[in-house]
Design a protein around this motif. Structure first.
Motif, short mmCIF file in Angstrom:
data_model
loop_
_atom_site.label_atom_id
_atom_site.label_comp_id
_atom_site.label_asym_id
_atom_site.label_seq_id
_atom_site.Cartn_x
_atom_site.Cartn_y
_atom_site.Cartn_z
N PRO A 239 33.87 42.10 41.25
CA PRO A 239 34.01 42.59 42.63
C PRO A 239 35.26 43.43 42.87
O PRO A 239 36.06 43.16 43.78
N ILE A 240 35.45 44.45 42.05
CA ILE A 240 36.48 45.46 42.26
C ILE A 240 35.75 46.78 42.54
O ILE A 240 34.84 47.14 41.79
N THR A 274 42.77 48.16 48.95
CA THR A 274 41.45 47.66 48.63
C THR A 274 41.61 46.56 47.58
O THR A 274 42.72 46.31 47.11
N VAL A 275 40.55 45.89 47.24
CA VAL A 275 40.63 44.83 46.24
C VAL A 275 41.04 45.43 44.90
O VAL A 275 40.37 46.33 44.39
N ASN A 276 42.14 44.96 44.35
CA ASN A 276 42.64 45.50 43.09
C ASN A 276 42.69 44.48 41.97
O ASN A 276 43.23 44.77 40.90
N ALA A 278 40.65 40.66 40.16
CA ALA A 278 39.61 39.63 40.12
C ALA A 278 39.99 38.61 39.05
O ALA A 278 40.73 38.92 38.11
N TRP A 287 33.14 36.28 38.17
CA TRP A 287 34.43 36.73 38.68
C TRP A 287 34.51 36.54 40.19
O TRP A 287 33.51 36.68 40.88
N THR A 288 35.72 36.26 40.68
CA THR A 288 35.98 36.21 42.11
C THR A 288 37.18 37.11 42.42
O THR A 288 38.04 37.32 41.55
N THR A 289 37.23 37.62 43.64
CA THR A 289 38.34 38.49 44.00
C THR A 289 39.66 37.73 43.95
O THR A 289 39.74 36.55 44.32
N PRO A 291 43.34 39.33 44.81
CA PRO A 291 44.23 40.47 45.05
C PRO A 291 45.58 40.32 44.36
O PRO A 291 46.15 39.23 44.31
N THR A 295 50.10 45.75 46.60
CA THR A 295 48.80 46.31 46.91
C THR A 295 48.71 47.74 46.40
O THR A 295 49.64 48.52 46.52
#
Length: 368
Positions: A239-240, A274-276, A278, A287-289, A291, A295
């Motif tokens: 989830p990136i 944004t999500v960077n 996982a 996988w899970t986010t 961060p 950032t």
């Protein structure tokens, strides 16, 4: 000012003078500014590299020996932890050495990235006094991205898709010869999918047989995993954000066969919120986010040798560290970096744009 900050300022000043003596004719690193020196208390200290080439490859052998590589055929080595020497690779001045792996002070394998035959492997066994061309990419549409080694003899190389499947090559003789892997189903690529040769860490290994590589550009970012030393592969979505040529996963790092982190973003939008990151706890199957701080775009995430729960991440947005397996992060500084490597929880280096070389000067990252 704390005693530690004052000591760091004195160290920065003495380091600048020492580096100026070590590299006559080169301007000393800009260590005189109090603000910059204070940043270095918790982050990095500049070292003279003797080059202005973009540096993206780094291999840290121990507390005193490290190798780095980059554009314009650049290869650097330190054997005392402070002084860097440039080593000439014959007829390689036009190559971009995006990754390097060193066994010791004498033996190293360096990989160039580029279309077709511009992707090459060179090897030295005499500290860079001589180099031998070991392999070049025979596929005109190919583009090699990274190399990694499980031990001194067994290694893996990974490249962008050719005829719809990622390239994987293996060596069992320390990089002297390379054999292609055939797994068209496991290595099948999505439309527009590729890898980012930004730090030498879009490919990583752990233990005696696990390997992972990361991708972007396509609708989904993915991490591929092999548990049989690169012979067969399985991909998992991460989830990136991807979906654009400059966006996806740029780096993957595992502390063991199960716990690992992926890092990325968009190299054209270095501070984009944004999500960077996982995190995986099952070897990359899911996988899970997670961060990462700071950032923004991260080109490398790396486990710290000797500290099982510590990771360092860095990119053009800056650098940060985690001491709990990537769950929480502390910002080191905002200096743009391409890649990092650590010999121990207290000793590491970073390299980056315009010949940047820095030695770690922050807190000890866990226990040995």
């Amino acid at each position: 000012m704390t005693k530690r900050a004052a000591a760091a300022l004195l160290l920065a000043a003495s380091a600048g003078a020492a580096l100026a003596q070590q590299a006559p004719g080169l301007p000393p690193p800009p260590l005189s500014a109090v603000g910059q020196a204070l940043v270095q208390v918790s982050g990095w200290q500049l070292q003279a590299s003797g080059t202005t080439a973009e540096l993206r490859g780094l291999s840290v052998v121990n507390d005193t020996v490290a190798w780095a590589s980059g554009a314009k055929g650049t290869v650097l080595r330190t054997v005392d932890g402070f002084t860097w020497t440039q080593l000439a690779v014959p007829d390689a001045g036009a190559l971009d050495f995006r990754d390097i792996h060193a066994v010791d002070a004498n033996t190293a394998v360096v990989m160039s990235a580029g279309p077709g035959a511009a992707s090459r492997i060179y090897r030295t066994t005499d500290g860079g006094a001589s180099w031998k061309l070991q392999a070049s990419n025979p596929d005109a549409e190919g583009f090699w991205d990274a190399i990694a080694f499980w031990d001194a003899r067994h290694g893996i190389m990974f490249g962008d898709p050719v005829q719809g499947a990622f390239q994987v090559l293996l060596t069992e003789d320390g990089g002297a010869t390379w054999q292609p892997v055939s797994d068209p189903k496991g290595l099948a690529s999505l439309p527009s999918e590729g890898a980012f040769a930004a730090s030498g860490t879009c490919l990583t290994v752990a233990g005696s047989g696990d390997a992972w590589f990361a991708t972007g550009g396509a609708e989904n970012a993915r991490v591929f995993h092999s548990s049989d030393r690169g012979r067969s592969w399985r991909a998992a979505a991460v989830p990136i954000p991807a979906g654009a040529p400059a966006r996806g996963i740029f780096s993957v790092g595992f502390r063991d066969g199960r716990v690992g982190l992926a890092a990325g973003g968009d190299y054209k939008e270095t501070s984009m919120a944004t999500v960077n990151g996982a995190r995986s706890e099952d070897g990359g199957a899911t996988w899970t986010t997670a961060p990462i701080l700071p950032t923004g775009y991260m080109s490398v995430v790396m486990p710290v040798r000797g500290a099982p729960d510590a990771f360092v991440a860095a990119g053009l947005a800056g650098s940060g560290y985690s001491t709990d397996g990537g769950k929480n992060w502390t910002v080191l500084d905002r200096t743009p970096i391409n890649t990092v490597g650590f010999a121990s929880p207290a000793v590491g280096w970073a390299v980056g744009p315009k010949g940047l070389v820095m030695k770690y000067a922050g807190p000890i990252l866990g226990k040995k």
